[in-house]
Scaffold this motif. Sequence first.
Motif, short mmCIF file in Angstrom:
data_model
loop_
_atom_site.label_atom_id
_atom_site.label_comp_id
_atom_site.label_asym_id
_atom_site.label_seq_id
_atom_site.Cartn_x
_atom_site.Cartn_y
_atom_site.Cartn_z
N UNK A 11 9.25 37.48 -33.83
CA UNK A 11 9.48 36.35 -32.93
C UNK A 11 9.77 36.84 -31.51
N UNK A 12 10.58 37.88 -31.39
CA UNK A 12 10.92 38.42 -30.08
C UNK A 12 9.68 39.01 -29.41
N UNK A 13 8.84 39.72 -30.16
CA UNK A 13 7.63 40.28 -29.59
C UNK A 13 6.68 39.18 -29.12
N UNK A 14 6.56 38.11 -29.90
CA UNK A 14 5.73 36.98 -29.49
C UNK A 14 6.28 36.34 -28.23
N UNK A 15 7.59 36.18 -28.16
CA UNK A 15 8.19 35.56 -26.98
C UNK A 15 8.01 36.44 -25.75
N UNK A 16 8.11 37.75 -25.90
CA UNK A 16 7.86 38.64 -24.76
C UNK A 16 6.42 38.47 -24.26
N UNK A 17 5.49 38.34 -25.17
CA UNK A 17 4.08 38.14 -24.84
C UNK A 17 3.90 36.83 -24.08
N UNK A 18 4.59 35.78 -24.53
CA UNK A 18 4.49 34.49 -23.87
C UNK A 18 5.11 34.51 -22.47
N UNK A 19 6.26 35.16 -22.32
CA UNK A 19 6.89 35.25 -21.00
C UNK A 19 5.96 35.93 -20.00
N UNK A 108 10.32 27.66 -29.95
CA UNK A 108 8.89 27.76 -30.28
C UNK A 108 8.64 28.86 -31.31
N UNK A 109 9.18 30.05 -31.04
CA UNK A 109 8.91 31.17 -31.94
C UNK A 109 9.76 31.10 -33.21
N UNK A 110 10.97 30.55 -33.11
CA UNK A 110 11.83 30.45 -34.29
C UNK A 110 11.28 29.45 -35.30
N UNK A 111 10.80 28.30 -34.82
CA UNK A 111 10.22 27.31 -35.72
C UNK A 111 8.96 27.84 -36.39
N UNK A 112 8.15 28.60 -35.64
CA UNK A 112 6.95 29.17 -36.23
C UNK A 112 7.30 30.14 -37.35
N UNK A 133 3.22 22.56 -38.13
CA UNK A 133 3.79 23.24 -36.96
C UNK A 133 2.88 22.98 -35.77
N UNK A 134 3.47 22.53 -34.66
CA UNK A 134 2.69 22.20 -33.46
C UNK A 134 3.31 22.86 -32.23
N UNK A 135 2.53 23.68 -31.54
CA UNK A 135 2.90 24.21 -30.23
C UNK A 135 2.16 23.36 -29.19
N UNK A 136 2.89 22.54 -28.46
CA UNK A 136 2.26 21.53 -27.60
C UNK A 136 2.38 21.89 -26.12
N UNK A 137 1.52 21.25 -25.34
CA UNK A 137 1.42 21.51 -23.90
C UNK A 137 2.00 20.35 -23.09
N UNK A 138 2.20 20.59 -21.81
CA UNK A 138 2.52 19.56 -20.80
C UNK A 138 3.80 18.78 -21.10
N UNK A 139 4.74 19.39 -21.84
CA UNK A 139 6.00 18.69 -22.12
C UNK A 139 6.81 18.47 -20.85
N UNK A 140 6.83 19.47 -19.97
CA UNK A 140 7.68 19.39 -18.79
C UNK A 140 7.25 18.29 -17.81
N UNK A 141 6.00 17.82 -17.95
CA UNK A 141 5.52 16.76 -17.06
C UNK A 141 5.15 15.50 -17.84
N UNK A 142 5.50 15.48 -19.15
CA UNK A 142 5.14 14.35 -20.03
C UNK A 142 3.66 13.99 -19.86
N UNK A 143 2.83 15.03 -19.79
CA UNK A 143 1.41 14.83 -19.51
C UNK A 143 0.64 14.24 -20.68
N UNK A 144 -0.45 13.57 -20.37
CA UNK A 144 -1.24 12.91 -21.40
C UNK A 144 -2.14 13.88 -22.17
#
Length: 354
Positions: A11-19, A108-112, A133-144
């Motif tokens: 999980x930590x390695x995945x999160x490092x990759x995402x950052x 995100x990584x813990x739920x996965x 399991x869903x990794x979703x986009x545009x949450x910060x802007x409530x995008x469509x």
Amino acid sequence: MEQIGKYTAEAVELLRWLIATPSVSRDEARAADVMETFMRERGMECRREGNNVWTVSRDYDESRPTLLLNAHIDTVKPVETWTRNPFEPSLEGDRLYGLGSNDCGGGLVSLLQAFRAVSETVSEEDRKYNMVYLASAEEEVSGRDGISRVLPMLPPIDVAIVGEPTGMQPATAEKGLMVIDGVAHGRSGHAARNEGVNAIYEALDDLVWLRDWRFDRVSELLGPVKMSVTVVNAGTQHNVVPDECRFVIDVRSNELYTNEELFDIIRSHVRSELKARSFRLGSSRIDPNHPLVRRMVAMGMRPFGSPTLSDQALMPFPSLKLGPGESSRSHSADEYICVSEIENAITKYQQILR
């Protein structure tokens, strides 16, 4: 414990990759690539729509209830007061620094990893529900193009856990959001003469009412509706009476009002012209007697009401927020998540799901 350590390290390695993969809202394609690659490399069948990536438990049975595990891959833009590179993951002791580490990379990584662990170790007979399991986009802007775009493609969902940072305490209610644009009209004239109608003065009574009004219904978990005027613009130069005053109202609803109700109340008390940008981000709440909530309470967790908005507002089914990290770290300089928080989250998610 050995398995938990393995899941945590991954999980930590995945999160490092995402950052290290910038994913500001509406520009998450590369982060979605990362999630898709990680999941496929571990034998998970996944689907993708836009920048949303998801997987369904292989033993899916439409006769059983379905639980959604959801967190978002997008981040806000980094604030200017960062003292380190926000896109360079830095592990210092127990802390992993980087943009999106807390909001909400940890969840995100813990739920996965919890999804994987339960799928791999709990038999179909013992787990009488489906998982998505869903990794979703545009949450910060409530995008469509975020969760709203992908929900119709998922199996019917009965309940969801959203991995926002809550200190691993269940947020069983969440305030909604409505943004209203207001405009007061006047008539321009020369400021040196007694002519024109000053739009700023026309707006004053409305602004005072918006400051002082208190809505009657107060929630036990979320408290009162909060209404704030956050932007005011008027005038072009010092010697011209302004003919227009524009302002913005930020309304944080509780579950006892719909956004439409609140808009009608506000509009009935002010003279200015008002227009709501959207009514879609309502307050949400899950029944305190729901089995998920009862399970968490039995584990010693303490339900609370959250003032911050998430994709829960767009979910037409019961949901709650539960994730590692603290909301106070979100959107701040030098954001971080603790490795111990990720490990604790993976452990507790499994205890809940079992």
